[in-house]
Design a protein around this motif. Sequence first.
Motif, PDB file in Angstrom:
ATOM      1  N   VAL A 240      36.727  -1.509  -3.371  1.00 14.84           N
ATOM      2  CA  VAL A 240      36.726  -2.803  -4.058  1.00 14.84           C
ATOM      3  C   VAL A 240      36.620  -3.840  -2.942  1.00 14.84           C
ATOM      4  CG1 VAL A 240      38.021  -4.383  -5.548  1.00 14.84           C
ATOM      5  CG2 VAL A 240      38.277  -1.914  -5.862  1.00 14.84           C
ATOM      6  N   PRO A 241      35.782  -4.870  -3.097  1.00 13.74           N
ATOM      7  CA  PRO A 241      35.714  -5.878  -2.033  1.00 13.74           C
ATOM      8  C   PRO A 241      37.121  -6.395  -1.720  1.00 13.74           C
ATOM      9  CG  PRO A 241      33.962  -6.236  -3.623  1.00 13.74           C
ATOM     10  CD  PRO A 241      34.856  -5.178  -4.198  1.00 13.74           C
TER      11      PRO A 241
ATOM     12  N   SER B 149      40.975   2.718  -4.731  1.00 14.36           N
ATOM     13  CA  SER B 149      40.754   1.416  -5.365  1.00 14.36           C
ATOM     14  C   SER B 149      41.844   0.408  -5.037  1.00 14.36           C
ATOM     15  CB  SER B 149      40.657   1.574  -6.882  1.00 14.36           C
ATOM     16  OG  SER B 149      41.898   1.977  -7.419  1.00 14.36           O
ATOM     17  N   THR B 150      42.893   0.858  -4.330  1.00 13.32           N
ATOM     18  CA  THR B 150      43.957  -0.068  -3.904  1.00 13.32           C
ATOM     19  C   THR B 150      44.408   0.332  -2.503  1.00 13.32           C
ATOM     20  OG1 THR B 150      45.771   1.308  -4.738  1.00 13.32           O
ATOM     21  CG2 THR B 150      44.872  -0.330  -6.264  1.00 13.32           C
TER      22      THR B 150
ATOM     23  N   ALA C  58      40.298  -8.507  -0.698  1.00  9.91           N
ATOM     24  CA  ALA C  58      40.702  -9.918  -0.763  1.00  9.91           C
ATOM     25  C   ALA C  58      40.966 -10.400   0.654  1.00  9.91           C
ATOM     26  CB  ALA C  58      41.955 -10.069  -1.624  1.00  9.91           C
TER      27      ALA C  58
ATOM     28  N   ARG D 119      51.640   3.434  -7.438  1.00 15.41           N
ATOM     29  CA  ARG D 119      51.459   2.279  -8.288  1.00 15.41           C
ATOM     30  C   ARG D 119      51.271   1.036  -7.457  1.00 15.41           C
ATOM     31  NH1 ARG D 119      55.775  -0.234 -12.289  1.00 15.41           N
ATOM     32  NH2 ARG D 119      54.335  -0.704 -13.964  1.00 15.41           N
TER      33      ARG D 119
ATOM     34  N   GLU E  74      46.976   3.136  -2.737  1.00 16.96           N
ATOM     35  CA  GLU E  74      46.405   4.487  -2.702  1.00 16.96           C
ATOM     36  C   GLU E  74      46.068   4.867  -1.260  1.00 16.96           C
ATOM     37  OE1 GLU E  74      43.009   4.462  -5.396  1.00 16.96           O
ATOM     38  OE2 GLU E  74      44.230   3.476  -6.906  1.00 16.96           O
TER      39      GLU E  74
ATOM     40  N   GLN F 240      39.383  -1.173 -13.757  1.00 20.25           N
ATOM     41  CA  GLN F 240      40.772  -0.848 -13.438  1.00 20.25           C
ATOM     42  C   GLN F 240      41.429  -1.848 -12.489  1.00 20.25           C
ATOM     43  OE1 GLN F 240      41.449   3.391 -13.126  1.00 20.25           O
ATOM     44  NE2 GLN F 240      42.907   3.136 -11.479  1.00 20.25           N
ATOM     45  N   GLU F 241      40.742  -2.213 -11.413  1.00 23.59           N
ATOM     46  CA  GLU F 241      41.407  -3.019 -10.377  1.00 23.59           C
ATOM     47  C   GLU F 241      40.740  -4.366 -10.102  1.00 23.59           C
ATOM     48  OE1 GLU F 241      44.241  -1.772  -9.531  1.00 23.59           O
ATOM     49  OE2 GLU F 241      44.114   0.412  -9.527  1.00 23.59           O
TER      50      GLU F 241
ATOM     51  N   LEU G 282      49.934  -2.451  -5.494  1.00 24.96           N
ATOM     52  CA  LEU G 282      48.946  -3.062  -4.609  1.00 24.96           C
ATOM     53  C   LEU G 282      48.582  -2.181  -3.436  1.00 24.96           C
ATOM     54  CD1 LEU G 282      50.606  -6.578  -4.556  1.00 24.96           C
ATOM     55  CD2 LEU G 282      48.800  -5.748  -6.033  1.00 24.96           C
TER      56      LEU G 282
ATOM     57  N   ILE H  60      37.404 -12.480  -5.224  1.00 27.40           N
ATOM     58  CA  ILE H  60      36.835 -11.606  -4.190  1.00 27.40           C
ATOM     59  C   ILE H  60      35.312 -11.591  -4.244  1.00 27.40           C
ATOM     60  CG2 ILE H  60      38.885 -10.146  -3.888  1.00 27.40           C
ATOM     61  CD1 ILE H  60      37.591  -8.076  -5.758  1.00 27.40           C
TER      62      ILE H  60
ATOM     63  N   ALA I  91      47.973   5.690 -15.256  1.00 23.47           N
ATOM     64  CA  ALA I  91      48.664   4.705 -14.418  1.00 23.47           C
ATOM     65  C   ALA I  91      49.912   4.147 -15.098  1.00 23.47           C
ATOM     66  CB  ALA I  91      47.718   3.566 -14.054  1.00 23.47           C
TER      67      ALA I  91
ATOM     68  N   ARG J 196      44.197  -9.797   2.448  1.00 21.74           N
ATOM     69  CA  ARG J 196      44.677  -8.426   2.658  1.00 21.74           C
ATOM     70  C   ARG J 196      43.912  -7.702   3.766  1.00 21.74           C
ATOM     71  NH1 ARG J 196      46.671  -5.807  -2.211  1.00 21.74           N
ATOM     72  NH2 ARG J 196      47.857  -4.694  -0.631  1.00 21.74           N
TER      73      ARG J 196
ATOM     74  N   THR K  10      43.090 -13.393  -6.826  1.00 21.12           N
ATOM     75  CA  THR K  10      42.247 -13.954  -5.771  1.00 21.12           C
ATOM     76  C   THR K  10      40.780 -13.702  -6.098  1.00 21.12           C
ATOM     77  OG1 THR K  10      43.949 -13.487  -4.112  1.00 21.12           O
ATOM     78  CG2 THR K  10      41.715 -13.858  -3.296  1.00 21.12           C
TER      79      THR K  10
ATOM     80  N   LYS L   2      45.560   8.920  -8.774  1.00 23.13           N
ATOM     81  CA  LYS L   2      46.401   8.265  -7.769  1.00 23.13           C
ATOM     82  C   LYS L   2      47.492   9.184  -7.219  1.00 23.13           C
ATOM     83  CE  LYS L   2      45.874   3.584  -9.835  1.00 23.13           C
ATOM     84  NZ  LYS L   2      45.857   2.411  -8.970  1.00 23.13           N
TER      85      LYS L   2
ATOM     86  N   LYS M  82      41.187   7.137  -7.835  1.00 23.78           N
ATOM     87  CA  LYS M  82      41.874   6.114  -8.627  1.00 23.78           C
ATOM     88  C   LYS M  82      42.275   6.576 -10.014  1.00 23.78           C
ATOM     89  CE  LYS M  82      38.125   3.705 -10.948  1.00 23.78           C
ATOM     90  NZ  LYS M  82      37.497   2.412 -11.204  1.00 23.78           N
ATOM     91  N   THR M  83      41.645   7.620 -10.521  1.00 23.36           N
ATOM     92  CA  THR M  83      41.981   8.070 -11.873  1.00 23.36           C
ATOM     93  C   THR M  83      43.370   8.686 -11.918  1.00 23.36           C
ATOM     94  OG1 THR M  83      39.690   8.362 -12.521  1.00 23.36           O
ATOM     95  CG2 THR M  83      41.309   9.703 -13.693  1.00 23.36           C
TER      96      THR M  83
END
Lengths: 365, 365
Positions: free
Chosen positions: A78-79, A58-59, A81, A363, A62, B308-309, A365, B258, A342, A84, B256, A39, A36-37
């Motif tokens: 990341v938990p 982290s997305t 959503a 970049r 990515e 970050q996210e 989502l 999470i 970023a 998604r 959202t 990407k 994530k640093t």
Amino acid sequence: LPTPCALVEWEAVERNTARMAERVSTLGARLRPHVKTHKCVEAGRLQVRGHFGGITVSTLAEARLFAAAGFRDITYAVPVAPARIREALGLARGLERLTLLLDSEELLREVERCSAAQQVRASVLLKIDCGLHRCGVDPRTVEAVELAAACSRAPHVDFRGILTHAGHSYGCRDREGLRAVAREEREIAVGFAERLRGEGIAVPEVSIGSTPTLAVAEDLTGVSEVRPGNYVFFDALQVALGTCALEDVAFSVLTTVIGSFPDRLVVDAGALALSKDAGPTHLQPGCGYGLVMGEQGVEPLRVAALPQEHAVLLPRASKDLRRHPVGARLRIVPYHSGLAAALFDRYVVLKGGEPGEEWRPVRGL
Amino acid sequence: LPTPCALVEWEAVERNTARMAERVSTLGARLRPHVKTHKCVEAGRLQVRGHFGGITVSTLAEARLFAAAGFRDITYAVPVAPARIREALGLARGLERLTLLLDSEELLREVERCSAAQQVRASVLLKIDCGLHRCGVDPRTVEAVELAAACSRAPHVDFRGILTHAGHSYGCRDREGLRAVAREEREIAVGFAERLRGEGIAVPEVSIGSTPTLAVAEDLTGVSEVRPGNYVFFDALQVALGTCALEDVAFSVLTTVIGSFPDRLVVDAGALALSKDAGPTHLQPGCGYGLVMGEQGVEPLRVAALPQEHAVLLPRASKDLRRHPVGARLRIVPYHSGLAAALFDRYVVLKGGEPGEEWRPVRGL
């Protein structure tokens, strides 16, 4: 180079990634580096050398980028959503594994529902909190064990184990403090895994790690994999924490002096080039928004004000600023390289100090 | 809508731009709105209605976007970096006017040199400092007058006049303070223009303005044009300053939930969605990174930590958080809409509360 411009020193990235890979091997764990640093694929490839090739993202953007570049084992740390999950499971189809994170019954229910509907098994890690108090269940509670048990029983879930991140290491004051957090990160994760195993729950994965805790960790017994990320670039915060030397920092922002006044300089890198991360104010109150680098190293200048498209540099002590005339170039090392990087569409990669290839981060989502 | 998502309420933009246009007309000045807060053509078109069509930009990327969209009179309101003058003058060729800002002899010399080489006349404004102490010459000095005189004599420079920006209005504590800064902004600019005219220097343009000073200005005598920008979207900082009401804020970030814990919520909008602008800490210490909006208005939640996210929301006072379950949607109004908006590739525009068209901001240099 037009300014502001994101610079990446290739030799530093190469050295930082080689060192971390070796360090983690020596400590007997697998490295699943976080991307994530930066990407971008090029830096990710340098990170996984000598290890199994798994990465952390982290997305989902990515995840898509790295999947398209051939990375087959990705943890989305990341938990997810609820809305998604479907997209994530779709992406997982083409991979060896895309592991999702969850830390609540609600999320488990949604993951189970979606994976049943899509007729897949979702690879899942349970996020536990080892002191950061952001995401994650409290591993001291009965509920944490019950949630792990529920994951391991869910018919469309492949329960992989547990994951934690000692992000509170960034708030430490010295290496002693870092070592304490690093010990705790491991002990809490391994202890919880043992507790689950005692309940008959299989826990193949015990995943921990941050760049600061990995910098000082002496023992990874019981840990299967670690996920540092910032070490690829490092930044002025890591320098302040003592987890790297200034010459290890691979990322900086090239900027041009557009105003040279008796009491201040103005440069053309603003909040949209450096980010407004306030830096390690617990260690260095009023540190500003980055370290200003001139030809002789760190300049005695503070990035004191950071409007959108320019910055004001003030002397840290009284000093004649006139030796940086309008048009002069300076580099600024931000406190949080991930947030600054970023903000750019491309990084200019320096090899032997000369601009060569460009790396393009993903970049969104 | 996938989250995090940038939302723009069309009715608020329409109302904010109509009000500012009318207010500036009533005060007898021309409006040259700044487009840096949104960086997109659609909002720029709403801003110039009823005025002469001139705009203000903070990057050459904005200038190129708006030039391509038919805007003919553009002021680039950051002192131009020497290495970018050539590009700016090239862009000016296709326009009625692209005005550059300068505040030093060095920049004047470079502008004169480049415009001579390109056989054009560069439209130039002299930036003066009315108290912000960032860019601009000190108008009380002899050097300031000398620089204006040098601009007016330079053979390839079309000296248009002076420009100032009372950005220190953002540090005011109340409307009384704002009014004092607004008076000063006008008086310093108009006074300096008069001084130059006394020296025989023509000063057609006296350009001032910021959203906070324009919100309270009662007299623009002697001012030819004003350049507010933030008012298009407003933000939580403007609400804190009292320069707009919460319902005037047109920009927010949809997010959202999470994670829903007894003591905190975690949402999927992080520093790369909200920016780490610290907000009006002089008015509201510990205000966090934005106002959290639920269905009943502002929630008693503070954006307390901003990785970050994702973000951690803590109760402002003790409160049961359980009524925002995982999957729930919240909106966050950032403190600095310009920095948050620039983190997105697109804004989803709501009309009557329904998502319709998308606006795409320009990025980079």
